[in-house]
Motif scaffolding. Structure first.
Motif, short mmCIF file in Angstrom:
data_model
loop_
_atom_site.label_atom_id
_atom_site.label_comp_id
_atom_site.label_asym_id
_atom_site.label_seq_id
_atom_site.Cartn_x
_atom_site.Cartn_y
_atom_site.Cartn_z
N PRO A 144 0.31 -1.37 0.28
CA PRO A 144 -0.04 0.21 0.07
C PRO A 144 0.49 1.18 0.20
CG PRO A 144 -0.25 -0.68 2.13
CD PRO A 144 0.22 -2.16 0.81
N MET A 145 2.29 0.54 -0.21
CA MET A 145 2.64 2.42 0.15
C MET A 145 3.28 3.14 -1.54
SD MET A 145 3.62 3.18 3.11
CE MET A 145 1.59 2.59 3.34
N MET A 146 3.74 1.36 -2.41
CA MET A 146 3.52 2.08 -3.83
C MET A 146 2.05 3.27 -4.68
SD MET A 146 5.50 -0.39 -5.19
CE MET A 146 6.42 -0.75 -6.87
N ASN A 147 2.48 3.50 -5.70
CA ASN A 147 1.33 4.18 -6.29
C ASN A 147 0.52 3.31 -6.08
OD1 ASN A 147 3.06 6.62 -5.58
ND2 ASN A 147 2.54 7.16 -7.18
N ALA A 148 0.54 2.40 -6.15
CA ALA A 148 -0.86 1.56 -6.97
C ALA A 148 -1.43 0.73 -6.30
CB ALA A 148 -0.59 0.01 -7.87
N GLY A 149 -1.20 0.45 -5.39
CA GLY A 149 -1.73 0.37 -4.00
C GLY A 149 -1.96 1.25 -3.09
N ALA A 150 -1.66 2.20 -3.06
CA ALA A 150 -2.32 3.79 -1.97
C ALA A 150 -3.67 4.03 -2.73
CB ALA A 150 -1.22 4.66 -2.33
N ILE A 151 -3.83 3.94 -4.38
CA ILE A 151 -4.97 3.87 -4.87
C ILE A 151 -5.58 3.19 -4.82
CG2 ILE A 151 -5.72 4.72 -7.08
CD1 ILE A 151 -3.06 5.01 -9.10
N LEU A 152 -4.84 1.71 -4.51
CA LEU A 152 -6.34 1.31 -4.22
C LEU A 152 -7.00 0.99 -3.08
CD1 LEU A 152 -8.22 -1.65 -4.75
CD2 LEU A 152 -6.17 -2.71 -4.63
#
Length: 337
Positions: A144-152
């Protein structure tokens, strides 16, 4: 007599060893509680100020490129909640990726950790923050720290329209006890206009069924990244997670040891992106950086640290900020290892 002499001698050795160990322990404890002062922080800041010349202000988001590369600030909130500041402490900058830990806390509080991490991993990475990771192969973000995971993560926060963003903003205001905090509309518009890579991640996850909503959810992510804070605000955020989600003034409304452990572990694993492993070796503290130039640091069970300097290294982390943290950690023996 010889037997008694031996016993007394043995007791003397044990006593001496005990006293020696106690002396070492006392010395270690004394070193741990050496008071931090603004003078000490300023000394560290001045020592590392020039590092900004070795980095570059983020300009892939046009509004971020307008930041003053020479700006620098350093803040610490100690165990008792006392704040120490030095440098450009009134200078505001956008949270960017630091907002991810707040969104993760809210999503987990609402949906539960198992539900959130069923859709993404706990993994670290050797790739930059905006890398697609394994979206196209395994179909899930690495963490959840990279952009993809954070967007999700932000898409998992309940509520229609801007409600998920408002929840993130209100939580930042609560943790920092600073109701004046808001987001920069110009940075938000700039991020939205240039966020095509993030938009690509959003639609890959929508295609795979991880996201079911529309681009309002992505807009909430852009908005949360645009929340403006100071180094002091970041120190208070670091303190919050370092102390089981207890606010710096002792407020325990959200106190939760497990949530704090989750957030801190993700900060340590992936909070500094592909530099996280080396950072764990050198600094050894849960930390989260943002391309706005800020870094928030949690010293578990103790203090929070916030730094700001917008000139970034090749990993997207504050150049001078990293070195200020490193010097503070060495001077006060703060590493968890």
């Amino acid at each position: 007599m010889k037997k008694n002499s031996f016993l007394f001698s043995a007791k003397g050795i044990v006593l001496a060893s005990f006293l020696s160990l106690n002396t070492i322990t006392y010395a270690q404890k004394t070193a741990e509680v050496t008071p931090i002062s603004e003078k000490a922080l300023n000394s560290i800041l001045e020592k590392n100020r020039a590092y900004y010349t070795q980095g570059k202000v983020a300009d892939y988001i046009p509004e971020l490129g307008k930041m003053d590369a020479k700006a620098i600030a350093f803040s610490v909130v100690d165990k008792s909640g006392k704040v120490y500041n030095t440098g450009d402490v009134s200078k505001k900058f956008t949270m960017q990726s630091i907002s991810k830990i707040i969104a993760l806390m809210i999503a987990v509080n609402e949906k539960g950790e198992a539900n959130v991490f069923d859709k993404m991993g706990y993994y670290g990475t050797d790739k930059p923050f905006n890398h697609f990771g394994n979206l196209e192969t395994m179909g899930k973000p690495l963490n959840p720290m990279m952009n993809a995971g954070a967007i999700l993560t932000t898409s998992l926060i309940s509520g229609d329209g801007e409600k998920p963003f408002v929840k993130v903003l209100e939580m930042v205001r609560y943790i920092t006890k600073n109701q004046s905090i808001d987001y920069s509309k110009s940075v938000y518009e700039s991020e939205k206009a240039t966020g095509h890579r993030n938009r690509g991640m959003f639609y890959i996850m929508k295609n795979s069924g991880l996201i079911s909503g529309n681009e309002d959810q992505l807009d909430n992510y852009f908005r949360q990244c645009s929340i403006e804070v100071t180094a002091e605000d970041l120190a208070k955020i670091g303190y919050f997670f370092a102390n089981q989600c207890t606010r710096f003034d002792g407020d325990i409304t959200y106190k939760n040891a497990e949530t704090a452990k989750l957030i801190e572990s993700q900060m340590l694993t992936a909070g500094m992106y592909e530099f996280s492993g080396e950072y764990s070796r050198t600094v050894g503290l849960p930390s989260k950086s943002g391309v706005g130039g800020g870094i928030t640091v949690s010293v578990p069970g103790k203090m929070g640290i916030g730094v700001f300097s917008p000139s970034l290294d090749q990993h997207g982390n504050s150049f001078a900020g990293y070195h200020m943290i490193l010097d503070l950690v060495k001077q006060y023996g703060l590493s968890i290892f």
